[in-house]
Motif scaffolding. Structure first.
Motif, PDB file in Angstrom:
ATOM      1  N   TYR A  38      32.695  46.955  48.301  1.00 34.46           N
ATOM      2  CA  TYR A  38      32.786  47.451  46.927  1.00 34.46           C
ATOM      3  C   TYR A  38      34.127  46.952  46.375  1.00 34.46           C
ATOM      4  O   TYR A  38      35.190  47.510  46.704  1.00 34.46           O
ATOM      5  CB  TYR A  38      32.748  48.993  46.894  1.00 34.46           C
ATOM      6  N   ASN A  39      34.068  45.862  45.603  1.00 39.79           N
ATOM      7  CA  ASN A  39      35.278  45.307  44.985  1.00 39.79           C
ATOM      8  C   ASN A  39      35.552  46.101  43.710  1.00 39.79           C
ATOM      9  O   ASN A  39      35.103  45.739  42.621  1.00 39.79           O
ATOM     10  CB  ASN A  39      35.084  43.817  44.707  1.00 39.79           C
ATOM     11  N   ASN A  40      36.292  47.187  43.906  1.00 42.57           N
ATOM     12  CA  ASN A  40      36.463  48.185  42.849  1.00 42.57           C
ATOM     13  C   ASN A  40      37.866  48.207  42.244  1.00 42.57           C
ATOM     14  O   ASN A  40      38.028  48.562  41.074  1.00 42.57           O
ATOM     15  CB  ASN A  40      36.144  49.573  43.458  1.00 42.57           C
ATOM     16  N   ALA A  41      38.888  47.795  43.002  1.00 44.03           N
ATOM     17  CA  ALA A  41      40.273  47.918  42.527  1.00 44.03           C
ATOM     18  C   ALA A  41      40.417  47.252  41.158  1.00 44.03           C
ATOM     19  O   ALA A  41      39.887  46.161  40.933  1.00 44.03           O
ATOM     20  CB  ALA A  41      41.236  47.261  43.516  1.00 44.03           C
TER      21      ALA A  41
ATOM     22  N   VAL B 105      35.841  49.596  50.662  1.00 39.29           N
ATOM     23  CA  VAL B 105      36.112  49.992  49.270  1.00 39.29           C
ATOM     24  C   VAL B 105      37.558  49.656  48.940  1.00 39.29           C
ATOM     25  O   VAL B 105      38.487  50.171  49.587  1.00 39.29           O
ATOM     26  CB  VAL B 105      35.880  51.510  49.046  1.00 39.29           C
ATOM     27  N   THR B 106      37.763  48.791  47.951  1.00 42.87           N
ATOM     28  CA  THR B 106      39.131  48.500  47.496  1.00 42.87           C
ATOM     29  C   THR B 106      39.472  49.446  46.337  1.00 42.87           C
ATOM     30  O   THR B 106      38.588  49.965  45.668  1.00 42.87           O
ATOM     31  CB  THR B 106      39.277  47.038  47.024  1.00 42.87           C
TER      32      THR B 106
ATOM     33  N   THR C 220      46.155  41.295  34.412  1.00 40.09           N
ATOM     34  CA  THR C 220      44.790  41.831  34.336  1.00 40.09           C
ATOM     35  C   THR C 220      43.794  40.872  34.976  1.00 40.09           C
ATOM     36  O   THR C 220      42.913  41.287  35.735  1.00 40.09           O
ATOM     37  CB  THR C 220      44.408  42.095  32.856  1.00 40.09           C
ATOM     38  N   ILE C 221      43.953  39.590  34.685  1.00 39.95           N
ATOM     39  CA  ILE C 221      42.991  38.623  35.225  1.00 39.95           C
ATOM     40  C   ILE C 221      43.197  38.446  36.735  1.00 39.95           C
ATOM     41  O   ILE C 221      42.230  38.334  37.490  1.00 39.95           O
ATOM     42  CB  ILE C 221      43.067  37.299  34.429  1.00 39.95           C
ATOM     43  N   THR C 222      44.437  38.495  37.185  1.00 37.93           N
ATOM     44  CA  THR C 222      44.683  38.339  38.632  1.00 37.93           C
ATOM     45  C   THR C 222      44.103  39.518  39.401  1.00 37.93           C
ATOM     46  O   THR C 222      43.434  39.339  40.425  1.00 37.93           O
ATOM     47  CB  THR C 222      46.194  38.215  38.916  1.00 37.93           C
ATOM     48  N   VAL C 223      44.352  40.734  38.929  1.00 38.84           N
ATOM     49  CA  VAL C 223      43.852  41.904  39.679  1.00 38.84           C
ATOM     50  C   VAL C 223      42.349  42.064  39.472  1.00 38.84           C
ATOM     51  O   VAL C 223      41.575  42.171  40.436  1.00 38.84           O
ATOM     52  CB  VAL C 223      44.604  43.195  39.246  1.00 38.84           C
ATOM     53  N   ASP C 224      41.902  42.074  38.208  1.00 40.95           N
ATOM     54  CA  ASP C 224      40.523  42.477  37.916  1.00 40.95           C
ATOM     55  C   ASP C 224      39.499  41.374  38.206  1.00 40.95           C
ATOM     56  O   ASP C 224      38.362  41.676  38.568  1.00 40.95           O
ATOM     57  CB  ASP C 224      40.396  42.910  36.440  1.00 40.95           C
TER      58      ASP C 224
ATOM     59  N   PRO D 221      46.984  49.506  53.488  1.00 45.95           N
ATOM     60  CA  PRO D 221      47.510  49.169  52.161  1.00 45.95           C
ATOM     61  C   PRO D 221      47.107  47.739  51.823  1.00 45.95           C
ATOM     62  O   PRO D 221      47.125  46.878  52.714  1.00 45.95           O
ATOM     63  CB  PRO D 221      49.036  49.274  52.339  1.00 45.95           C
ATOM     64  N   LEU D 222      46.701  47.508  50.591  1.00 46.13           N
ATOM     65  CA  LEU D 222      46.247  46.149  50.229  1.00 46.13           C
ATOM     66  C   LEU D 222      46.385  45.925  48.740  1.00 46.13           C
ATOM     67  O   LEU D 222      45.927  46.736  47.935  1.00 46.13           O
ATOM     68  CB  LEU D 222      44.760  45.972  50.621  1.00 46.13           C
ATOM     69  N   ASP D 223      46.980  44.797  48.388  1.00 48.86           N
ATOM     70  CA  ASP D 223      47.018  44.339  46.995  1.00 48.86           C
ATOM     71  C   ASP D 223      45.934  43.271  46.866  1.00 48.86           C
ATOM     72  O   ASP D 223      46.051  42.191  47.464  1.00 48.86           O
ATOM     73  CB  ASP D 223      48.407  43.756  46.692  1.00 48.86           C
ATOM     74  N   VAL D 224      44.895  43.558  46.091  1.00 47.53           N
ATOM     75  CA  VAL D 224      43.766  42.608  46.017  1.00 47.53           C
ATOM     76  C   VAL D 224      44.147  41.302  45.320  1.00 47.53           C
ATOM     77  O   VAL D 224      43.397  40.323  45.372  1.00 47.53           O
ATOM     78  CB  VAL D 224      42.526  43.234  45.321  1.00 47.53           C
ATOM     79  N   ALA D 225      45.302  41.301  44.645  1.00 50.21           N
ATOM     80  CA  ALA D 225      45.764  40.056  44.009  1.00 50.21           C
ATOM     81  C   ALA D 225      46.351  39.086  45.026  1.00 50.21           C
ATOM     82  O   ALA D 225      46.547  37.908  44.715  1.00 50.21           O
ATOM     83  CB  ALA D 225      46.813  40.394  42.948  1.00 50.21           C
ATOM     84  N   ASP D 226      46.630  39.573  46.229  1.00 49.94           N
ATOM     85  CA  ASP D 226      47.270  38.779  47.281  1.00 49.94           C
ATOM     86  C   ASP D 226      46.173  38.157  48.161  1.00 49.94           C
ATOM     87  O   ASP D 226      45.631  38.815  49.060  1.00 49.94           O
ATOM     88  CB  ASP D 226      48.203  39.707  48.080  1.00 49.94           C
ATOM     89  N   ARG D 227      45.872  36.894  47.885  1.00 48.08           N
ATOM     90  CA  ARG D 227      44.730  36.232  48.557  1.00 48.08           C
ATOM     91  C   ARG D 227      44.858  36.270  50.083  1.00 48.08           C
ATOM     92  O   ARG D 227      43.904  36.623  50.782  1.00 48.08           O
ATOM     93  CB  ARG D 227      44.653  34.780  48.073  1.00 48.08           C
ATOM     94  N   ALA D 228      46.043  35.912  50.584  1.00 42.93           N
ATOM     95  CA  ALA D 228      46.222  35.864  52.044  1.00 42.93           C
ATOM     96  C   ALA D 228      46.037  37.255  52.641  1.00 42.93           C
ATOM     97  O   ALA D 228      45.426  37.410  53.714  1.00 42.93           O
ATOM     98  CB  ALA D 228      47.610  35.314  52.365  1.00 42.93           C
TER      99      ALA D 228
END
Ligand SMILES: NC(=O)c1ccc[n+]([C@@H]2O[C@H](COP(=O)([O-])OP(=O)(O)OC[C@H]3O[C@@H](n4cnc5c(N)ncnc54)[C@H](O)[C@@H]3O)[C@@H](O)[C@H]2O)c1
Length: 283
Positions: free
Chosen positions: A88-91, A11-12, A111-115, A61-68
């Motif tokens: 669950y890609n929820n973040a 779960v993000t 918004t587009i990068t995170v969502d 800890p994770l920032d879903v915008a950070d691909r690596a």
């Protein structure tokens, strides 16, 4: 016994709102959990909650915008548990709350990068592991605004319609390839979480000009529109996953929006324009 019992579920955005309640609901149903969030304090509180429910939990800890970082997280979770069944890609974050004319580029990018990219990152990173599990499920959180567009939410609508399109394309691909992975897209209506308040706090943190009108709009959203308790939304989502629903509509508002855009495709923008005028008049 719940179908998620014993499964490893990722779960993000698990440090607040729907993500925290998804983690708790999955824990109650016997899942093993990998939870993450960019907000470490919120994440720690979720870890306490799911541990108290008896769940085995991996937290990072994770920032879903950070691909690596998302790719590394998927590898770490797979190594930790030996298998991954559900993601669950929820973040997510709320949109900028401005018209297209008035929005700045940074709002669209964030918004587009995170969502949207956050969901694409999580799906691509975990998909090989879900296929290898022989019993996988991708659950991507879109929104009512992934079905029905609204004025002053163009960044959020672009991202959430994108999540829907990406997820439906993925479903077709996995069916065509015969991979053992089910796919659901979730369209919540208004859920009582921190999302609108967090957007205002982010804008302030960026030194943006937050007006009294922005504050009033956030209050109105919190009091009138974001009303379903997050634990109830989580129960609906997990039940939808267990029932293998391809589209999970959460709340009467999401169901009504779905019917509205089908029945009145040419007219619904007039209705949302009226809603926008009312919101503007009230703030
Ligand atoms: N609350 C609603 O009414 C509603 C309606 C439709 C869709 N949604 C969607 O539900 C999801 C969850 O939102 P919520 O309402 O629980 O909001 P929330 O603000 O309570 O929780 C969102 C969580 O995501 C985390 N997050 C934000 N950016 C992140 C990033 N870059 N990387 C990792 N984590 C990040 C936040 O720290 C927070 O813990 C979002 O995708 C949102 O768009 C919410």
């Amino acid at each position: 016994m719940s179908k998620v019992s014993g499964k490893v579920a990722v779960v993000t955005g698990a440090g607040s709102g729907i993500g925290r309640q998804l983690a708790a609901e999955l824990a109650r149903r016997g899942a093993r959990l990998a939870v993450s969030d960019v907000d470490e304090a919120g994440l720690a509180a979720t870890v306490e909650e799911v541990k108290a429910l008896g769940a085995e939990v991996h937290a990072a800890p994770l920032d879903v915008a950070d691909r690596a970082a998302v790719l590394a997280h998927a590898a770490a979770v797979a190594t930790h548990f030996g298998v991954v069944h559900q993601v669950y890609n929820n973040a997510g974050v709320a949109g900028g709350g401005r018209s297209v004319l008035d929005s700045d580029w940074a709002a669209y990018e964030r918004t587009i990068t995170v969502d949207l990219f956050g969901v694409i990152h999580g799906t691509k990173a975990f998909l090989p592991h879900l296929i290898a599990s022989g019993d996988g499920h991708v659950v991507n959180v879109s929104s009512l605004n992934g079905i029905m567009a609204q004025p002053a939410l163009s960044d959020y609508c672009a991202a959430k319609f994108g999540v829907r399109g990406f997820t439906e394309a993925l479903r077709g691909e996995l069916l065509a390839a015969g991979h053992p992975v089910r796919v659901s897209v979730v369209h919540p209506g208004g859920v009582r979480t921190n999302i609108a308040t967090a957007a205002l706090a982010h804008a302030r943190g960026q030194g943006a000009d937050v007006t009294a009108r922005d504050e009033a709009r956030t209050r109105l959203y919190n009091e009138k529109l974001l009303t379903m308790p997050a634990d109830r939304a989580a129960r609906i989502i997990v039940a939808g996953v267990e029932a293998n629903r391809p589209r999970i509509l959460v709340g009467n508002d999401a169901r009504s929006a779905d019917l509205l855009v089908r029945w009145l495709p040419r007219w619904y923008p007039r209705l949302t324009a009226r809603l926008e005028r009312r919101l503007s008049a009230a703030t």
